[in-house]
Structure formats: C-alpha cells, structure tokens
Design a protein around this motif. Structure first.
Motif, PDB file in Angstrom:
ATOM      1  N   UNK A  27      46.656 -52.959 -17.141  1.00  0.00           N
ATOM      2  CA  UNK A  27      47.095 -51.691 -16.508  1.00  0.00           C
ATOM      3  C   UNK A  27      46.019 -51.400 -15.217  1.00  0.00           C
ATOM      4  N   UNK A  28      46.492 -52.054 -14.209  1.00  0.00           N
ATOM      5  CA  UNK A  28      45.222 -51.743 -13.290  1.00  0.00           C
ATOM      6  C   UNK A  28      45.298 -50.818 -12.646  1.00  0.00           C
ATOM      7  N   UNK A  29      44.102 -49.898 -12.542  1.00  0.00           N
ATOM      8  CA  UNK A  29      43.764 -48.355 -12.547  1.00  0.00           C
ATOM      9  C   UNK A  29      43.911 -47.665 -13.527  1.00  0.00           C
ATOM     10  N   UNK A  30      44.420 -47.890 -14.516  1.00  0.00           N
ATOM     11  CA  UNK A  30      44.320 -47.397 -16.114  1.00  0.00           C
ATOM     12  C   UNK A  30      43.128 -47.338 -16.686  1.00  0.00           C
ATOM     13  N   UNK A  31      43.274 -46.070 -17.274  1.00  0.00           N
ATOM     14  CA  UNK A  31      41.191 -45.703 -17.815  1.00  0.00           C
ATOM     15  C   UNK A  31      42.071 -46.523 -19.209  1.00  0.00           C
ATOM     16  N   UNK A  32      42.178 -45.723 -20.349  1.00  0.00           N
ATOM     17  CA  UNK A  32      43.742 -45.736 -20.969  1.00  0.00           C
ATOM     18  C   UNK A  32      43.375 -47.663 -21.627  1.00  0.00           C
ATOM     19  N   UNK A  33      45.070 -47.986 -20.645  1.00  0.00           N
ATOM     20  CA  UNK A  33      44.394 -48.890 -20.441  1.00  0.00           C
ATOM     21  C   UNK A  33      43.971 -50.099 -20.807  1.00  0.00           C
ATOM     22  N   UNK A  34      42.771 -50.339 -19.590  1.00  0.00           N
ATOM     23  CA  UNK A  34      41.271 -50.742 -20.017  1.00  0.00           C
ATOM     24  C   UNK A  34      41.078 -50.959 -21.312  1.00  0.00           C
ATOM     25  N   UNK A  35      41.081 -49.628 -22.070  1.00  0.00           N
ATOM     26  CA  UNK A  35      40.223 -49.717 -23.373  1.00  0.00           C
ATOM     27  C   UNK A  35      40.617 -50.280 -24.201  1.00  0.00           C
ATOM     28  N   UNK A  36      42.517 -49.630 -23.982  1.00  0.00           N
ATOM     29  CA  UNK A  36      43.098 -50.763 -25.588  1.00  0.00           C
ATOM     30  C   UNK A  36      43.486 -52.151 -25.587  1.00  0.00           C
ATOM     31  N   UNK A  37      43.549 -52.757 -23.802  1.00  0.00           N
ATOM     32  CA  UNK A  37      43.008 -54.337 -23.986  1.00  0.00           C
ATOM     33  C   UNK A  37      41.707 -55.010 -24.668  1.00  0.00           C
ATOM     34  N   UNK A  38      40.888 -54.505 -23.979  1.00  0.00           N
ATOM     35  CA  UNK A  38      39.370 -54.271 -24.861  1.00  0.00           C
ATOM     36  C   UNK A  38      39.152 -54.369 -26.096  1.00  0.00           C
ATOM     37  N   UNK A  39      40.510 -53.352 -26.486  1.00  0.00           N
ATOM     38  CA  UNK A  39      39.775 -53.895 -28.037  1.00  0.00           C
ATOM     39  C   UNK A  39      40.632 -54.420 -29.265  1.00  0.00           C
ATOM     40  N   UNK A  40      42.510 -55.365 -27.982  1.00  0.00           N
ATOM     41  CA  UNK A  40      42.889 -56.254 -28.163  1.00  0.00           C
ATOM     42  C   UNK A  40      42.846 -57.257 -28.450  1.00  0.00           C
ATOM     43  N   UNK A  41      41.566 -58.025 -26.940  1.00  0.00           N
ATOM     44  CA  UNK A  41      41.668 -59.237 -26.681  1.00  0.00           C
ATOM     45  C   UNK A  41      39.870 -59.636 -27.236  1.00  0.00           C
ATOM     46  N   UNK A  42      39.168 -58.536 -27.402  1.00  0.00           N
ATOM     47  CA  UNK A  42      37.671 -58.704 -27.687  1.00  0.00           C
ATOM     48  C   UNK A  42      38.270 -59.134 -29.241  1.00  0.00           C
ATOM     49  N   UNK A  43      38.891 -57.557 -30.403  1.00  0.00           N
ATOM     50  CA  UNK A  43      38.963 -57.737 -31.844  1.00  0.00           C
ATOM     51  C   UNK A  43      39.992 -58.833 -32.247  1.00  0.00           C
ATOM     52  N   UNK A  44      41.184 -59.452 -30.731  1.00  0.00           N
ATOM     53  CA  UNK A  44      42.017 -60.739 -30.970  1.00  0.00           C
ATOM     54  C   UNK A  44      41.198 -61.496 -31.279  1.00  0.00           C
ATOM     55  N   UNK A  45      40.611 -62.628 -30.587  1.00  0.00           N
ATOM     56  CA  UNK A  45      39.514 -63.704 -30.449  1.00  0.00           C
ATOM     57  C   UNK A  45      38.688 -62.968 -31.611  1.00  0.00           C
TER      58      UNK A  45
END
Length: 518
Positions: free
Chosen positions: A432-450
């Motif tokens: 979510x552009x502009x969301x600090x919490x959303x960026x952190x969650x997305x990093x966990x999901x993408x890096x952890x998912x890969x």
C-alpha cells in the motif's frame, strides 16, 4: 417478462465472459508458445528444439479458466465469491451467504490441514494452514472491533510486532543454549536479516513513490552506490563501517539529487523510463569500470562491523567480543549483532519518515502526489520538493547498501540488477503506497514466500523429483500480484492516516486518496 430479461442478461454476461477468456487464452498461447512450448536440448548433433505441448496447454488452460472465473465471480457477478473474504477485514455486516461461504472455506482448509498432517503431505498442510489462518484471523479481528470498538488494535498489532522483532533472537538463542532443541538459528537469523533489509529498502522507496508520487524504477542504483562506497573506502583507505555509514548515505543522497535534476519536468511513464535507465547506467558502469570497481569480479575482503571496536572473529589479535565478556566464542554472536544493526537502521528509517510526514516538506510531498499543478499554484517549490524526496529516499537506500556490503563481505554488479528494483517497488505497491505498516507486511510476505519455495520436498512429491520451484517463482509472483490487483487494488493496507487534522484524526480509505503520477 422480468425473468426473460434476467435470462438474456445472464446469457450476455456468459457470452462476454467466454469471449474475453478465449481472447486471453489466445494471447497467452501466442506469448508462451515459444517461451514454454519449445525447449532447447543439447544433443550430439547440436542444439535441437523439443516441443512441450502439455506444459503449454496447461498454462493456456490456467489462463482461460482463471479469466473465466474472474469474469463470472468477481467482475460481472452481482454477488462475487470474494465478497465474504473482503468483509472479513472491513466493517460491512455478514449475511447468510457470507456465513455459509466462510464456513465452507474454513471446513475445506481444516480438511486440507488434517490430510497434510495425517499423510505427511506438506503441500496440503501449507494450503490448509493459510486458509484456516486467513479466515480465523479475519473473524478474530471482527470480533475485537465489534466487542471493543475503542480498542486501538492496530497499535497493539504494531507493538506486538516490535516486541517480537526485539526479543526474537535473544529468546531463541537462550532456548537453544539451555535446552539444545536443534533449532536452525543460523538460517532464521539470516532470513530475518534479509527481510529487514528489504523492509528498510521498501520504506526508503516509499518516500519517493508512496509519499511524493514519483515512480522510480532505478532505486537499486542508490543501493549499489552505498554498497560500493563502503567497499572502496574500506578496502583502499582502511576506514571502518561506522565511519563509512554516513558517507555512504550522503553519497547516495548526492546521486539522488543528480538524478532528480534531469527528471524535474517528467511524469508518469517517462519518469519511470528515465529512472530505469539510470539504474542500468549505474550497473553497467560498475561492470565496465574494472580499474575502480573490479568489474564483474567485484570487490572482496570487505571488513565486518565491530561492537564498539570489538571484533567477533576468534582469530583477531587483541581484545575480541567473546574475550571481553568472558563467554565462549560462537559464530551466532556476529549474526545477532548484524540483526540488531539492521533492525536499528530500519527503525530509524521508519521514525525519520513518520517525522518528515508531519513537517512542511512531508506535507509538500503528499500535496505534490495528489496534484502537482495545484501544488505549484499554492506557491510550493516543486523543484526543491522533488529533489528532497529523491535525496531522502536515496540516502536510506545508500545506508542499506552499506549494510549489505558489510554483511556479505563481497559486492559485485550482479547483486544490483533491475529485478531488485522491481522487487522493492512490488513490496511498496503490494503493501500500500504511503503505508509504513503495509510495506513491512509485504516485505515479510514476499521475501518469506520466495524463501519458502526453496523447501521442495512436498512439491516434488506432488509434481515429481525433477520439479524445481525456483523456476516458477516469478510466475507465482505474477499470480500473487494479479490477485492483489483484484482483491486489494490499493495494497494490503489501503487506509491512510491524515498528516494533520482538526480534532481527532480518523483513517482515510484508500479509495479516497490519489496515488499520484509524479
């Protein structure tokens, strides 16, 4: 009469859905016929082409039926199947169909989880766990909101995540030291450090893309500038990590300003093309300037950071970390220190970003994101605003690059390709552009998912021993991004907290916020 009209409307929707799905399948066949339909084989007579019709047919069928399902149940449906799952995370009331749909999904998820546990099938176990956790956490969230409407559960979630990040390495290391549980601590710590690095990069790019609305496809260039700045200063001049850290951030900020000047009048796609070219120019310079950067061989022998001058190596002369504290040497000490180092850098990035949002420069970024022409009419200097956004975001990218260099001990141009910029940008958009919490969650999901795709035992049991999920990571990544565009087009966290408000500030829905075109 009404029944006849309803039947004709449904027939038109079905025909439209079928024609659209058939067109998508034809396009998929044209795109993948040469990429997936043929495979080069090294034979005795030379390279030969081996057709793979089964794989091509499978991909085309997935595209056709996936597009048909989206047309029938999401885009053209009066009551889409995704509605109950969307209501899990908003305040809309449930009706009978919602309860039945969620109950069926939960039963199926529990059944898959049970099959996976009983028969040792990791694929069904993972799939069932995801479904059960998604529905269960959504129901728990709605229960908390309905029973305790004034409870700041978002703040509680953030506080829980911060506490977990702070005590995770200490607690796991203490448990392993006392009870010898056989935990893969080195793997966990390495993965956590990698995730936090991408969290920091995502927060840095979020300043440029999410707050200022400037589409940057060459952010990895600043990452590379920071890494090579530290590598060159450390190997040629013998400077330490703590001295080079601010220098690397300043060098990356300078290059952010250098990039900002030529693109002051560009917007949208043109801005994206120029930033993409800038990232490729930096990579090519690093690759060809062999006298300084080492070219494709890179730079090795980069020193590790020390704990206030105490190295973690058992072979270092003089006082070391384990000698100073009187404890046996353990290689995990250095990993734990690197974990807390990147954690502090990531927290500093977050705190500075949140503080800047409340300052005039941060409000100018958001005003420029919403409407640059209106921003100019209000007397805001858009030149300074754009340059400050590029410089600030680049600075945090340079700091992350400096940490990357000291963690790896080696840098080369292959670590700073376009795919890195794409992943970082995807983390920002997904969260979510502009969301600090959303960026952190997305990093966990993408890096952890890969990273989860590296564990191939269960997948190979289903698809065969020759199945390599690493080859399909980008395909799964694309499917995930399409799913996000369908169900959460504004990102995982679409709400926005107002920068300034009269009275009590309330979160604003992402549908009411413009993302900007730079």
């Amino acid at each position: 009469m009404r029944l006849a009209e309803t039947g004709k409307t449904r027939d038109r929707k079905l025909v439209s859905a079928l024609s659209d799905s058939l067109l998508a399948a034809i396009i998929a066949f044209a795109l993948f016929s040469l990429v997936l339909g043929l495979r080069t084989e090294d034979a005795a007579t030379g390279l030969t082409l081996e057709p793979r019709p089964a794989l091509l047919f499978t991909v085309v069928a997935i595209v056709f039926f996936g597009r048909l399902a989206l047309n029938l149940f999401v885009w053209q449906a009066e009551y889409p199947l995704t509605a109950p799952f969307a209501k899990l995370f908003n305040s809309e009331p449930f009706d009978r169909r919602d309860r039945v749909t969620l109950a069926v999904a939960f039963v199926f998820g529990a059944g898959w989880l049970l099959i996976g546990l009983l028969f040792g099938e990791p694929v069904y176990e993972l799939l069932g766990t995801v479904v059960v956790l998604f529905v269960g956490l959504g129901l728990l969230r709605r229960f908390i909101v309905q029973r305790f409407p004034n409870l700041p559960y978002a703040q509680m979630f953030i506080a829980g995540g911060i506490l977990f990040a702070l005590f995770f390495p200490i607690v796991t290391y203490a448990l392993e030291s006392m009870f010898r549980l056989g935990l893969p601590l080195r793997y966990w710590f390495d993965l956590s450090i990698l995730i936090l690095t991408y969290v920091m990069l995502g927060w840095g790019l979020n300043i440029v893309v999410g707050l200022a609305g400037l589409l940057d496809l060459g952010y990895v260039a600043f990452y590379a500038v920071g890494a090579y700045t530290f590598a060159l200063l450390a190997t040629h001049f013998g400077l330490g990590f703590w001295i080079c850290l601010p220098i690397a951030g300043a060098a990356a900020a300078l290059w952010g300003i250098i990039l900002g000047f030529p693109v002051l009048r560009l917007r949208g796609d043109y801005l994206a093309i120029v930033t993409l070219a800038f990232g490729e120019i930096v990579r090519i310079v690093l690759l060809n300037w062999t006298d300084v950067t080492g070219g494709p061989n890179g730079i090795a022998g980069i020193p590790k950071p020390t704990f206030f001058g105490l190295p973690f190596s058992p072979f270092a002369e003089g006082m070391t970390f384990h000698k100073f504290f009187g404890i046996p040497y353990d290689g995990l000490h250095a990993l734990i220190f690197l974990y807390y180092l990147i954690l502090v850098l990531a927290f500093a990035t977050n705190l500075v970003t949140l503080r800047l949002r409340r300052l005039p420069v941060g409000r100018a970024w958001e005003a420029m994101r919403e409407d640059e022409i209106a921003c100019r009419s209000l007397g805001i200097n858009t030149t300074v605003t754009k340059l400050s956004a590029f410089a600030t975001g680049a600075m945090f990218g340079g700091l992350a690059g400096c940490f990357f260099a000291t963690r790896q001990g080696f840098v080369s141009p292959e670590s700073f390709t376009f795919i890195e910029s794409a992943i970082i940008l995807a983390i920002v958009v997904l969260g979510g552009m502009g969301s600090q919490l959303g960026v952190a969650i997305a990093a966990v999901v993408m890096v952890g998912g890969f990273e989860a795709l590296r564990h191939t035992e269960g997948l190979q049991a289903v698809f065969g021993e020759d199945f390599d999920p690493a080859l399909y990571r980008m395909l799964l990544f694309g499917i995930a991004m399409v799913g996000i565009m369908v169900w959460r087009p504004r990102g995982l966290v679409s709400t926005r907290a107002p920068t300034i408000s009269l009275g009590d500030g309330k979160n604003i829905s992402g549908e009411l916020v413009s993302e900007g075109r730079g």
